[in-house]
Design a protein around this motif. Structure first.
Motif, PDB file in Angstrom:
ATOM      1  N   ASN A 303       0.706  -1.281  -0.106  1.00 44.26           N
ATOM      2  CA  ASN A 303      -0.154  -0.116  -0.014  1.00 44.26           C
ATOM      3  C   ASN A 303       0.646   0.952   0.000  1.00 44.26           C
ATOM      4  O   ASN A 303       1.688   1.528   0.911  1.00 44.26           O
ATOM      5  CB  ASN A 303      -0.778  -0.082   1.180  1.00 44.26           C
ATOM      6  N   VAL A 304       0.849   1.909  -1.030  1.00 39.35           N
ATOM      7  CA  VAL A 304       1.579   3.125  -1.312  1.00 39.35           C
ATOM      8  C   VAL A 304       0.670   4.344  -1.339  1.00 39.35           C
ATOM      9  O   VAL A 304       0.051   4.476  -2.671  1.00 39.35           O
ATOM     10  CB  VAL A 304       2.501   3.292  -2.447  1.00 39.35           C
ATOM     11  N   GLY A 305       0.430   5.207  -0.374  1.00 48.30           N
ATOM     12  CA  GLY A 305      -0.704   6.181  -0.538  1.00 48.30           C
ATOM     13  C   GLY A 305      -2.319   5.469  -0.589  1.00 48.30           C
ATOM     14  O   GLY A 305      -2.524   4.740  -0.003  1.00 48.30           O
ATOM     15  N   GLU A 306      -2.765   5.693  -1.567  1.00 48.82           N
ATOM     16  CA  GLU A 306      -4.124   5.081  -1.781  1.00 48.82           C
ATOM     17  C   GLU A 306      -3.933   3.975  -3.057  1.00 48.82           C
ATOM     18  O   GLU A 306      -4.922   3.431  -3.189  1.00 48.82           O
ATOM     19  CB  GLU A 306      -5.175   6.189  -2.335  1.00 48.82           C
ATOM     20  N   GLU A 307      -2.867   3.814  -3.372  1.00 48.56           N
ATOM     21  CA  GLU A 307      -2.732   2.564  -4.506  1.00 48.56           C
ATOM     22  C   GLU A 307      -2.434   1.395  -3.628  1.00 48.56           C
ATOM     23  O   GLU A 307      -1.578   1.363  -2.721  1.00 48.56           O
ATOM     24  CB  GLU A 307      -1.389   3.026  -5.250  1.00 48.56           C
ATOM     25  N   ASN A 308      -2.808   0.177  -4.353  1.00 45.65           N
ATOM     26  CA  ASN A 308      -2.497  -0.974  -3.808  1.00 45.65           C
ATOM     27  C   ASN A 308      -1.840  -1.797  -4.947  1.00 45.65           C
ATOM     28  O   ASN A 308      -2.326  -1.877  -6.076  1.00 45.65           O
ATOM     29  CB  ASN A 308      -3.854  -1.802  -3.219  1.00 45.65           C
ATOM     30  N   PRO A 319       8.943   3.809  -6.335  1.00 54.18           N
ATOM     31  CA  PRO A 319       9.380   5.151  -6.671  1.00 54.18           C
ATOM     32  C   PRO A 319      10.127   6.103  -5.391  1.00 54.18           C
ATOM     33  O   PRO A 319       9.630   5.801  -4.536  1.00 54.18           O
ATOM     34  CB  PRO A 319       8.159   6.042  -7.134  1.00 54.18           C
ATOM     35  N   VAL A 320      11.049   6.645  -5.570  1.00 49.22           N
ATOM     36  CA  VAL A 320      11.532   7.504  -4.381  1.00 49.22           C
ATOM     37  C   VAL A 320      10.639   8.456  -3.810  1.00 49.22           C
ATOM     38  O   VAL A 320      10.998   8.750  -2.661  1.00 49.22           O
ATOM     39  CB  VAL A 320      13.038   7.877  -5.107  1.00 49.22           C
ATOM     40  N   THR A 321       9.742   8.767  -4.740  1.00 49.28           N
ATOM     41  CA  THR A 321       8.827   9.895  -3.858  1.00 49.28           C
ATOM     42  C   THR A 321       8.052   9.034  -2.657  1.00 49.28           C
ATOM     43  O   THR A 321       7.042   9.647  -2.070  1.00 49.28           O
ATOM     44  CB  THR A 321       7.761  10.272  -5.201  1.00 49.28           C
ATOM     45  N   ALA A 322       7.722   7.684  -2.955  1.00 53.11           N
ATOM     46  CA  ALA A 322       7.090   7.014  -1.712  1.00 53.11           C
ATOM     47  C   ALA A 322       7.930   6.920  -0.631  1.00 53.11           C
ATOM     48  O   ALA A 322       8.790   6.102  -0.361  1.00 53.11           O
ATOM     49  CB  ALA A 322       6.683   5.353  -2.367  1.00 53.11           C
ATOM     50  N   PHE A 325       5.282   3.417   3.045  1.00 58.83           N
ATOM     51  CA  PHE A 325       4.630   2.362   2.670  1.00 58.83           C
ATOM     52  C   PHE A 325       4.291   1.221   3.579  1.00 58.83           C
ATOM     53  O   PHE A 325       4.872   1.137   4.585  1.00 58.83           O
ATOM     54  CB  PHE A 325       5.037   1.653   1.125  1.00 58.83           C
ATOM     55  N   SER A 326       3.062   0.368   3.272  1.00 65.16           N
ATOM     56  CA  SER A 326       2.918  -0.893   4.116  1.00 65.16           C
ATOM     57  C   SER A 326       2.921  -1.965   3.423  1.00 65.16           C
ATOM     58  O   SER A 326       2.337  -2.083   2.235  1.00 65.16           O
ATOM     59  CB  SER A 326       1.516  -0.565   5.072  1.00 65.16           C
ATOM     60  N   ILE A 327       3.229  -2.857   3.892  1.00 63.13           N
ATOM     61  CA  ILE A 327       3.268  -4.425   3.219  1.00 63.13           C
ATOM     62  C   ILE A 327       2.996  -5.351   4.099  1.00 63.13           C
ATOM     63  O   ILE A 327       3.122  -5.636   5.158  1.00 63.13           O
ATOM     64  CB  ILE A 327       4.788  -4.561   2.780  1.00 63.13           C
ATOM     65  N   GLY A 328       2.236  -6.526   3.226  1.00 65.21           N
ATOM     66  CA  GLY A 328       1.810  -7.737   4.089  1.00 65.21           C
ATOM     67  C   GLY A 328       1.718  -9.103   3.037  1.00 65.21           C
ATOM     68  O   GLY A 328       1.494  -8.606   1.900  1.00 65.21           O
ATOM     69  N   PHE A 329       1.836 -10.091   3.519  1.00 71.45           N
ATOM     70  CA  PHE A 329       1.666 -11.084   2.718  1.00 71.45           C
ATOM     71  C   PHE A 329      -0.038 -11.284   2.270  1.00 71.45           C
ATOM     72  O   PHE A 329      -0.803 -10.610   3.211  1.00 71.45           O
ATOM     73  CB  PHE A 329       1.782 -12.462   3.258  1.00 71.45           C
ATOM     74  N   VAL A 330      -0.299 -11.793   1.132  1.00 74.07           N
ATOM     75  CA  VAL A 330      -1.512 -11.967   0.501  1.00 74.07           C
ATOM     76  C   VAL A 330      -1.643 -13.298  -0.096  1.00 74.07           C
ATOM     77  O   VAL A 330      -0.742 -13.627  -0.751  1.00 74.07           O
ATOM     78  CB  VAL A 330      -1.892 -10.816  -0.385  1.00 74.07           C
TER      79      VAL A 330
END
Length: 685
Positions: A303-308, A319-322, A325-330
């Motif tokens: 999850n980067v901002g509102e993008e998944n 992108p370096v602008t991010a 972020f949050s990250i998890g297994f799916v």
């Protein structure tokens, strides 16, 4: 005329009464009364009083429920009041069916389980199910006991039926008559299983998302590697599975179902649960992208901002602008707990605890923990006996490897206790120079340090004890003085006697073949420099005037220290030949001897065998210097110089500080201007 045989008895409840509706096979005229009895015997002492009415072939008797308490049997028969003749007594029920539970099997069968402790259950042969089908038609079916089950299709119900209302009653046959008990209260059941669209783990709970039936209690059976582990109820769609002792590494799934009243709906299809948290090995800036490396390959949702984004593998880029972020297994409909990370370059970051602010070079701020030990494997082999077990530091041999451990107590104990433990560690490590260097580098690269401790670990700098280590890459800036003696001319009374400055020199500190040396050029020339004369019992020793006096054979050694006296020579007094009254350089191949020599000098004790001494005469001052750069320009500054000192000296209001870590230029984040500078630091606008 004889009484007709009873064909059917139906019991119903109405308020505080049971009503027994009796019908006969033939017509019974005359004054007929329905009688309830405690036994098949029609004697009057067994009769239970109740009101009765009869109409040819059907009639009703009502009796207070309280009169039926504590019965073991109950019978009904007809009596002709005119002739006093009685018909055949048949057994009837004196209590309504009590439902224990119901459930829908995986085979799409509806199973009913009445309370077995009731007397009525023992002699009942059938279960009457009165219900509404999927088309809202009222129907009933008879099921054999004790195996009271029936397929949904036979009831004209479907597996997606959400509302199903039924009543149950007992049935049996006695003396040729059909006997039906009172129905239990209406039960509203949900046949269809919950539709789980997604499982997600948030704040330690499994959040279920789907189209759920309102008013039904949502439950789940939890399995780990196919083994049933337990059940959990969803509170507002959240399952707490913390008490089930689940192994996060194993395959975990659930089967959801509804509980309504005493019943269970169909169990839903297997739905995976992911409890495992991902581990971000590094998230650094490289070129134009942030490179994220995970501990293990897998399928992740980022999850980067509102993008998944769904990514697979172990390494990916953002992108370096991010910046965050949050990250998890799916896995299909299952999402695991997420960890939040910042895309950061390797830097020196700060960490807080109750003791203060600590700094450490790492890939991201959360890579450091101040509440756990830090163990580092060294690429050296320990000689026999070189081990240390201290309160704060440990050096040991584990599986043929050297291991240095920095204990978590470092971050809570008094600083002086930590430093004393460090000195003992280094005394052990100094038995092998390569071990000494490896241990020191491991501590510099892995131990979070407070600002005031940085110079202690980098340079063995201990101002309260008046000494500092001398290491390659430094330079020694020496300010020389000359004592002038003006004879008494009756007008000065000797007040003009004293020291005058004669100039300053800088000596470069280098390393050759493992030894610390001064001056790379002159020290290589082929000439002989006489060593100082042997010390006397009163600590007297001839001092030196310059670089030539620092090049004698035996002065170069593995370890070197600069030690200040506890008291300087008075400005009007002549010089003192005692080494402990002057600034002195100590060099030694034995660390223990170096420590002892430092201690003796500070308290005026005798010199230590195996240690070389050199002091600078009079009121000469020696200051170790380190090399830094400011906007690309090389600058030598005194050890102990802080960032704010340079800022003010060159007029910088805002700047960035970079520190060399493992040979790489590394930015210092969350910068404090009180940060002491070390060799190689770069200050940039």
């Amino acid at each position: 005329m004889s009484l007709s045989e009873i064909e059917r008895v139906q019991i119903t409840e109405e308020g505080e009464e049971y009503l027994y509706e009796v019908s006969t096979k033939g017509v019974c005229f005359g004054n007929v009364r329905i009688v309830l009895s405690k036994s098949r015997n029609t004697a009057s002492d067994s009769v239970i009083e109740g009101w009765s009415e009869w109409n040819n072939s059907v009639g009703t008797i009502g009796v207070k429920k309280e009169l039926l308490k504590d019965l073991t049997d109950l019978y009904v028969y007809l009596k002709d009041e005119n002739t006093q003749t009685t018909g055949t007594a048949v057994r009837v029920y004196y209590e309504a069916l009590a439902l224990k539970s119901w459930h829908v099997t995986k085979g799409r069968e509806l199973v009913f389980l009445p309370e077995r402790g009731k007397n009525a259950y023992e002699f009942s042969k059938e279960l009457v199910v009165f219900y509404q089908d999927a088309y809202e038609n009222e129907k009933y079916v008879m099921l054999n006991l004790p195996n009271a089950r029936i397929g949904l299709e036979q009831l004209d119900l479907w597996e997606d039926s959400k509302d199903f209302t039924f009543q149950l009653g007992y049935g049996m046959e006695d003396e040729g008559a059909k006997i039906y008990g009172a129905f239990c209260p209406p039960v509203t059941a949900c046949i269809a299983p919950p539709e789980i669209k997604q499982t997600a783990v948030e704040e330690g709970k499994v959040v279920l998302t789907g189209d759920f039936t309102a008013g039904a209690s949502l439950w789940a059976r939890i399995y780990s590697s196919g083994q049933f582990m337990g059940e959990a109820v969803a509170d507002k769609g959240k399952l707490d599975v913390s008490k089930l002792n689940l192994d996060e590494e194993k395959e975990i799934f659930l089967e959801a179902y509804y509980k309504t009243g005493q019943g269970e709906s169909l169990h839903g299809d297997r739905t995976d649960i992911i409890l495992q948290k991902p581990v971000v090995e590094s998230c650094t800036i490289q070129d134009e992208n942030g490179t994220i490396i995970m501990e293990r390959p897998g399928t992740y949702e980022v999850n980067v901002g509102e993008e998944n984004k769904i990514i697979c593998g172990r390494q990916f880029q953002l992108p370096v602008t991010a910046a965050e972020f949050s990250i998890g297994f799916v896995n299909g409909k299952a999402k695991g707990p997420k960890v939040c990370c910042r895309v950061m370059e390797k830097a020196v970051y700060s960490f807080q605890n109750t003791k203060g602010t600590f700094y450490l070079a790492c890939s991201r701020p959360d890579a450091c923990s101040l509440d756990s030990d830090i163990a580092v494997e060294l690429d050296v082999t320990l000689a026999e006996g070189i081990v240390y077990q201290g309160t704060c530091f440990q050096l040991e041999k584990v599986s043929e490897k050297a291991l240095v451990t920095m204990k978590k107590e470092i971050f809570t104990l008094d600083t002086e206790k930590v430093h004393e433990d460090y000195r003992k560690l280094m005394s052990k490590a100094a038995s092998q120079k390569e071990v000494f260097t490896a241990v020191k580098n491991a501590i510099l690269e892995n131990l979070p340090m407070e600002e005031e401790e940085i110079l202690f670990y980098y340079y063995d700098y201990c101002p309260e004890s008046g000494y500092v280590g001398i290491f390659e890459g430094m330079s020694l800036m020496t300010e020389y003085t000359l004592y002038q003696n003006i004879p008494d001319a009756r007008q000065s009374n000797g007040d003009l006697n004293g020291y005058t400055g004669t100039g300053a020199a800088r000596y470069q500190v280098i390393e050759r073949n493992g030894n610390i040396k001064l001056e790379p050029f002159a020290g290589e020339m082929n000439f002989v420099v006489a060593p100082p004369k042997t010390m006397t019992s009163d600590n007297k020793l001839c001092g030196g005037a310059g670089i030539a006096d620092l090049l004698y054979k035996g002065f170069s050694a593995e370890y070197m220290r600069l030690v200040y006296p506890t008291q300087f020579t008075d400005r009007n007094s002549t010089g003192n030949l005692c080494y402990d009254r002057n600034i002195c350089l100590l060099s030694c191949n034995n660390w223990e001897s170096l420590l002892k020599a430092t201690e003796n000098m500070r308290k005026g004790g005798l010199g230590v065998d195996g240690c070389a001494y050199h002091y600078f005469r009079g009121r000469a001052v020696v200051i170790p210097q380190i090399c830094i750069s400011v906007s690309g320009n090389v600058l030598w500054v005194s050890l102990g110089t802080r960032l704010m000192d340079v800022q003010k000296s060159v007029g910088l209001k805002e700047c960035s500080l970079f520190r060399m870590v493992k040979g790489e230029k590394t930015p210092v984040k969350y910068l404090d201007v009180k940060m002491p500078l070390v060799a190689g630091d770069c200050i940039e606008l």
